[in-house]
Design a protein around this motif. Structure first.
Motif, PDB file in Angstrom:
ATOM      1  N   LYS A   1      -0.224   7.417  11.668  1.00 51.14           N
ATOM      2  CA  LYS A   1      -1.559   7.721  12.149  1.00 51.14           C
ATOM      3  C   LYS A   1      -1.708   9.214  12.286  1.00 51.14           C
ATOM      4  O   LYS A   1      -0.716   9.879  13.001  1.00 51.14           O
ATOM      5  CB  LYS A   1      -2.142   6.619  13.129  1.00 51.14           C
ATOM      6  CG  LYS A   1      -1.650   7.042  14.459  1.00 51.14           C
ATOM      7  CD  LYS A   1      -2.446   5.961  15.213  1.00 51.14           C
ATOM      8  CE  LYS A   1      -1.878   6.134  16.831  1.00 51.14           C
ATOM      9  NZ  LYS A   1      -2.600   5.249  17.901  1.00 51.14           N
TER      10      LYS A   1
ATOM     11  N   LYS B   1      11.126   3.460   2.605  1.00 49.74           N
ATOM     12  CA  LYS B   1      10.530   2.226   2.490  1.00 49.74           C
ATOM     13  C   LYS B   1      11.283   0.915   2.447  1.00 49.74           C
ATOM     14  O   LYS B   1      11.046  -0.183   3.383  1.00 49.74           O
ATOM     15  CB  LYS B   1       9.384   2.214   1.529  1.00 49.74           C
ATOM     16  CG  LYS B   1       8.875   0.806   1.422  1.00 49.74           C
ATOM     17  CD  LYS B   1       7.595   0.848   0.175  1.00 49.74           C
ATOM     18  CE  LYS B   1       7.197  -0.595   0.010  1.00 49.74           C
ATOM     19  NZ  LYS B   1       6.225  -0.939  -1.068  1.00 49.74           N
TER      20      LYS B   1
ATOM     21  N   LYS C   1       0.809  -1.167  -0.025  1.00 50.24           N
ATOM     22  CA  LYS C   1      -0.073   0.133  -0.208  1.00 50.24           C
ATOM     23  C   LYS C   1       1.046   1.302   0.035  1.00 50.24           C
ATOM     24  O   LYS C   1       0.266   2.330  -0.284  1.00 50.24           O
ATOM     25  CB  LYS C   1      -0.797   0.145   1.265  1.00 50.24           C
ATOM     26  CG  LYS C   1      -0.077   0.132   2.627  1.00 50.24           C
ATOM     27  CD  LYS C   1      -1.319   0.073   3.561  1.00 50.24           C
ATOM     28  CE  LYS C   1      -0.586  -0.102   5.022  1.00 50.24           C
ATOM     29  NZ  LYS C   1      -1.241  -1.005   6.003  1.00 50.24           N
ATOM     30  N   TYR C   2       2.095   1.238   0.069  1.00 53.81           N
ATOM     31  CA  TYR C   2       3.118   2.222   0.314  1.00 53.81           C
ATOM     32  C   TYR C   2       3.917   2.434  -1.165  1.00 53.81           C
ATOM     33  O   TYR C   2       4.114   1.347  -1.682  1.00 53.81           O
ATOM     34  CB  TYR C   2       4.045   2.206   1.458  1.00 53.81           C
ATOM     35  CG  TYR C   2       3.620   1.750   2.852  1.00 53.81           C
ATOM     36  CD1 TYR C   2       2.664   2.681   3.506  1.00 53.81           C
ATOM     37  CD2 TYR C   2       3.747   0.798   3.435  1.00 53.81           C
ATOM     38  CE1 TYR C   2       2.128   2.327   4.734  1.00 53.81           C
ATOM     39  CE2 TYR C   2       3.532   0.598   4.663  1.00 53.81           C
ATOM     40  CZ  TYR C   2       2.827   1.299   5.308  1.00 53.81           C
ATOM     41  OH  TYR C   2       2.268   0.997   6.513  1.00 53.81           O
ATOM     42  N   GLU C   3       3.786   3.595  -1.491  1.00 57.55           N
ATOM     43  CA  GLU C   3       4.523   3.700  -2.685  1.00 57.55           C
ATOM     44  C   GLU C   3       6.097   3.457  -2.450  1.00 57.55           C
ATOM     45  O   GLU C   3       6.640   3.423  -1.440  1.00 57.55           O
ATOM     46  CB  GLU C   3       4.540   5.296  -3.262  1.00 57.55           C
ATOM     47  CG  GLU C   3       5.281   6.287  -2.457  1.00 57.55           C
ATOM     48  CD  GLU C   3       4.480   6.633  -1.353  1.00 57.55           C
ATOM     49  OE1 GLU C   3       5.487   7.433  -0.391  1.00 57.55           O
ATOM     50  OE2 GLU C   3       3.399   6.493  -0.934  1.00 57.55           O
TER      51      GLU C   3
ATOM     52  N   PRO D   1       4.140   2.122  10.127  1.00 62.50           N
ATOM     53  CA  PRO D   1       3.931   3.496  10.290  1.00 62.50           C
ATOM     54  C   PRO D   1       2.813   3.977  10.815  1.00 62.50           C
ATOM     55  O   PRO D   1       2.700   4.963  11.825  1.00 62.50           O
ATOM     56  CB  PRO D   1       4.241   4.162   8.874  1.00 62.50           C
ATOM     57  CG  PRO D   1       4.995   3.238   7.928  1.00 62.50           C
ATOM     58  CD  PRO D   1       4.596   1.804   8.596  1.00 62.50           C
ATOM     59  N   GLU D   2       1.651   3.555  10.400  1.00 62.40           N
ATOM     60  CA  GLU D   2       0.197   3.883  10.824  1.00 62.40           C
ATOM     61  C   GLU D   2      -0.014   3.397  12.440  1.00 62.40           C
ATOM     62  O   GLU D   2      -1.014   3.659  13.024  1.00 62.40           O
ATOM     63  CB  GLU D   2      -0.759   3.581   9.881  1.00 62.40           C
ATOM     64  CG  GLU D   2      -0.782   1.909   9.906  1.00 62.40           C
ATOM     65  CD  GLU D   2      -0.055   1.236   8.693  1.00 62.40           C
ATOM     66  OE1 GLU D   2      -0.517   0.166   8.260  1.00 62.40           O
ATOM     67  OE2 GLU D   2       0.789   2.047   8.166  1.00 62.40           O
TER      68      GLU D   2
ATOM     69  N   PHE E   1       9.376   8.327   5.363  1.00 65.14           N
ATOM     70  CA  PHE E   1       8.614   7.281   4.983  1.00 65.14           C
ATOM     71  C   PHE E   1       7.674   7.205   6.236  1.00 65.14           C
ATOM     72  O   PHE E   1       6.468   7.376   6.073  1.00 65.14           O
ATOM     73  CB  PHE E   1       9.402   6.244   5.033  1.00 65.14           C
ATOM     74  CG  PHE E   1       8.588   4.849   4.602  1.00 65.14           C
ATOM     75  CD1 PHE E   1       7.739   4.586   3.779  1.00 65.14           C
ATOM     76  CD2 PHE E   1       8.450   3.843   5.884  1.00 65.14           C
ATOM     77  CE1 PHE E   1       6.790   3.519   3.717  1.00 65.14           C
ATOM     78  CE2 PHE E   1       7.896   2.796   5.699  1.00 65.14           C
ATOM     79  CZ  PHE E   1       6.986   2.468   4.728  1.00 65.14           C
ATOM     80  N   VAL E   2       8.189   7.032   7.522  1.00 64.37           N
ATOM     81  CA  VAL E   2       7.206   6.424   8.455  1.00 64.37           C
ATOM     82  C   VAL E   2       6.208   7.702   8.973  1.00 64.37           C
ATOM     83  O   VAL E   2       5.045   7.624   9.195  1.00 64.37           O
ATOM     84  CB  VAL E   2       7.843   6.025   9.695  1.00 64.37           C
ATOM     85  CG1 VAL E   2       8.413   4.724   9.550  1.00 64.37           C
ATOM     86  CG2 VAL E   2       8.752   7.074  10.553  1.00 64.37           C
ATOM     87  N   THR E   3       6.790   9.110   9.046  1.00 63.53           N
ATOM     88  CA  THR E   3       5.860  10.142   9.294  1.00 63.53           C
ATOM     89  C   THR E   3       4.890  10.405   8.186  1.00 63.53           C
ATOM     90  O   THR E   3       3.615  10.955   8.593  1.00 63.53           O
ATOM     91  CB  THR E   3       6.837  11.475   9.593  1.00 63.53           C
ATOM     92  OG1 THR E   3       7.447  11.713   8.389  1.00 63.53           O
ATOM     93  CG2 THR E   3       7.555  11.323  10.921  1.00 63.53           C
ATOM     94  N   LYS E   4       5.150  10.286   6.948  1.00 63.26           N
ATOM     95  CA  LYS E   4       4.216  10.283   5.885  1.00 63.26           C
ATOM     96  C   LYS E   4       3.100   9.215   6.117  1.00 63.26           C
ATOM     97  O   LYS E   4       2.045   9.640   5.935  1.00 63.26           O
ATOM     98  CB  LYS E   4       4.827  10.180   4.736  1.00 63.26           C
ATOM     99  CG  LYS E   4       3.883  10.280   3.421  1.00 63.26           C
ATOM    100  CD  LYS E   4       4.321  10.243   2.248  1.00 63.26           C
ATOM    101  CE  LYS E   4       3.627  10.205   0.889  1.00 63.26           C
ATOM    102  NZ  LYS E   4       4.409  10.323  -0.139  1.00 63.26           N
ATOM    103  N   HIS E   5       3.284   8.303   6.655  1.00 67.17           N
ATOM    104  CA  HIS E   5       2.295   7.412   6.696  1.00 67.17           C
ATOM    105  C   HIS E   5       2.005   6.969   8.033  1.00 67.17           C
ATOM    106  O   HIS E   5       1.079   6.275   8.359  1.00 67.17           O
ATOM    107  CB  HIS E   5       2.687   5.958   5.921  1.00 67.17           C
ATOM    108  CG  HIS E   5       3.093   6.113   4.512  1.00 67.17           C
ATOM    109  ND1 HIS E   5       2.262   6.398   3.681  1.00 67.17           N
ATOM    110  CD2 HIS E   5       4.254   5.930   4.025  1.00 67.17           C
ATOM    111  CE1 HIS E   5       2.776   6.422   2.459  1.00 67.17           C
ATOM    112  NE2 HIS E   5       4.067   6.209   2.591  1.00 67.17           N
TER     113      HIS E   5
END
Length: 98
Positions: free
Chosen positions: A96, A42, A35-37, A58-59, A90-94
């Motif tokens: 929650k 990533k 689900k992640y680009e 991440p979420e 990456f983790v902050t973009k995705h």
């Protein structure tokens, strides 16, 4: 007493590693990450973060929690500054929503 302390430490370590995706379940990991680009963050996250524990996607954390986590884990994962920045992006973009 020594045995009790040892058992307590083992429990804490195992509890910290519990949850998340088991890296050995390749199909489940591939499905979760699909689900992640594609990005450097990533790829580094997938390569480095499962070496010591299950993946925490991440979420599972709010964006403001990730910088502290990445600061601690980057040293253990032997990430350079660029890799650390890529993983954090990456983790902050995705992450929650807070």
């Amino acid at each position: 007493m020594k045995t009790l302390i040892q058992l307590s430490l083992i429990t804490v370590v195992l509890w910290g590693c519990a949850g998340g995706l088991n890296p050995s379940n390749t199909a489940k990991v591939d499905a979760a990450f699909a689900k992640y680009e594609d990005s450097q963050g990533k790829a580094i996250f997938r390569e480095k973060c499962a070496k010591c524990h299950h993946y925490k996607l991440p979420e599972t954390k709010a964006a403001e929690k990730w910088p502290g986590i990445i600061d601690r884990m980057a040293k253990k994962a032997k990430l350079n500054d660029d890799q650390k920045a890529d993983v954090l992006a990456f983790v902050t973009k995705h992450a929650k929503a807070s």
